[in-house]
Design an enzyme around this catalytic site. Structure first.
Site, PDB file in Angstrom:
ATOM      1  CB  SER A   1      -0.957  -0.046   1.201  1.00  0.00           C
ATOM      2  OG  SER A   1      -1.982   0.913   1.072  1.00  0.00           O
ATOM      3  CG  MET A   2       2.286   5.335   2.448  1.00  0.00           C
ATOM      4  SD  MET A   2       2.173   6.191   4.037  1.00  0.00           S
ATOM      5  CE  MET A   2       3.359   5.233   4.992  1.00  0.00           C
TER       6      MET A   2
END
Length: 361
Positions: free
Chosen positions: A201-202
């Site tokens: 994700s991030m």
């Protein structure tokens, strides 16, 4: 006796800020308390907790690390201050712990690196390196099982961002480019060896940006594995970081990656929400030039039902490398990797040791 516990260094501490089965904090008197979430009941018990890691024997002149503690890290258990009596000898500056107190005004390069780079298991001298980048709101201990799986054949380095667990009193870094700069500063001095980046994700975007910065200095990784994230230059109008606390919790529920009992506990959320908000701001305001490309290989993993990334958006990572590209689609949503741990580990193993058998398609 009062003790201080570094939660991310104790086996059994939280896998993620909001997945945490155990979250440690201190009360106003400095006494360690354990906030233990019970996902089955939705309740939290608050109790005093003495550290479970064994302390170094006083009779030994050789420094030994307690079982479960990270290699090259101080023991996470440290006695608190004690008032000396008149019969006590004057303090001797022979205990290395005295030179590494958290409130010491002197910070060495090793101290700074230890805050950022966590190693949970020792590695062989010639081991390849795996650097793991947590997702928004996540912590280094999310990758403790990965470290256990690949050590000692790989040196697994998990990043600990500011604003969470033992770094929760430090301000978050709400700009992803700045965070990548800071991480690059910590990784650049490491000895040269074949390296793989893994980010979810991030963490995937952060792994990409850090890899690009290191490549500009001739020190890039061999492969980047980007999980659960659309191509870097593909944007959406997302503003979760501007919501109130209830709005951020609603987003966590939508992604279905956090136990309901934890999300319903106000005390745990009080500690976790600042890191979540800061991380969401960093990733939601992140932009990447469409012509920014890596020279290394790029493997992308995605869930077919991920509400944050379509398969088409994940495919756009292809535009950001001149090296080999591979996309693998799994069943599941944003946290598909928790449902496919064996398959994800196979992908990591192949990246670490490309001379061995290739993973199944």
């Amino acid at each position: 006796m009062r003790v201080t516990v570094d939660s991310e260094q104790c086996v059994g501490a939280g896998q993620c800020v909001l997945n945490a089965p155990e979250v440690f904090d201190q009360d106003d008197d400095g006494v360690v308390v354990l906030l233990r979430a019970d996902p089955t009941s939705g309740t939290t018990r608050r109790s005093a907790r003495r550290a479970t890691c064994a302390r170094r024997p006083r009779s030994s002149s050789r420094r030994t690390e307690p079982a479960g503690c990270a290699d090259r890290h101080r023991c996470p258990v440290r006695p608190g201050p004690r008032t000396r009596g008149p019969a006590d000898p004057p303090p001797a500056n022979t205990d290395r712990r005295q030179n590494h107190r958290r409130d010491s005004p002197v910070t060495t390069a090793d101290d700074t690196a230890a805050r950022w780079l966590r190693r949970y298991h020792p590695a062989e001298a010639d081991a390849v390196r795996l650097v793991c980048f947590p997702h928004a709101g996540g912590s280094a201990s999310f990758y403790h099982p990965v470290s256990a799986r690949f050590a000692p054949g790989a040196e697994v380095v998990s990043l600990q961002y500011p604003g969470r667990q033992d770094r929760r009193k430090e301000p978050c870094v709400p700009d992803l480019g700045t965070l990548a700069d800071l991480i690059t500063e910590q990784l650049l001095p490491l000895d040269e060896r074949p390296t793989v980046f893994f980010g979810h994700s991030m963490g995937a975007a952060l792994a990409f940006e850090t890899a690009w910065r290191l490549e500009q200095k001739g020190a890039g990784p061999r492969t980047v594995i980007a999980s659960g994230r659309r191509g870097p230059s593909t944007t959406r109008a997302e503003r979760v970081h501007t919501r109130d606390d209830d709005g951020i919790v609603a987003e966590m529920k939508r992604l279905n990656g956090t136990a309901a009992g934890v999300l319903g506990d106000e005390e745990i959320l009080r500690m976790a929400l600042p890191a979540l908000r800061g991380d969401y701001r960093a990733i939601e305001t992140y932009t990447c030039p469409p012509d920014r490309r890596l020279a290394c290989g790029l493997t992308v993993l995605t869930g077919e039902d991920d509400p944050l990334t379509t398969v088409e958006e994940a495919e756009r990572w292809r535009d950001h490398t001149t090296g080999p590209f591979r996309l693998r689609v799994f069943t599941g949503g944003h946290f598909f990797l928790t449902q496919h741990l064996d398959a994800v580990n196979t992908e990591i193993a192949q990246a670490l040791h490309p001379d061995r058998a290739a993973p199944a398609a």
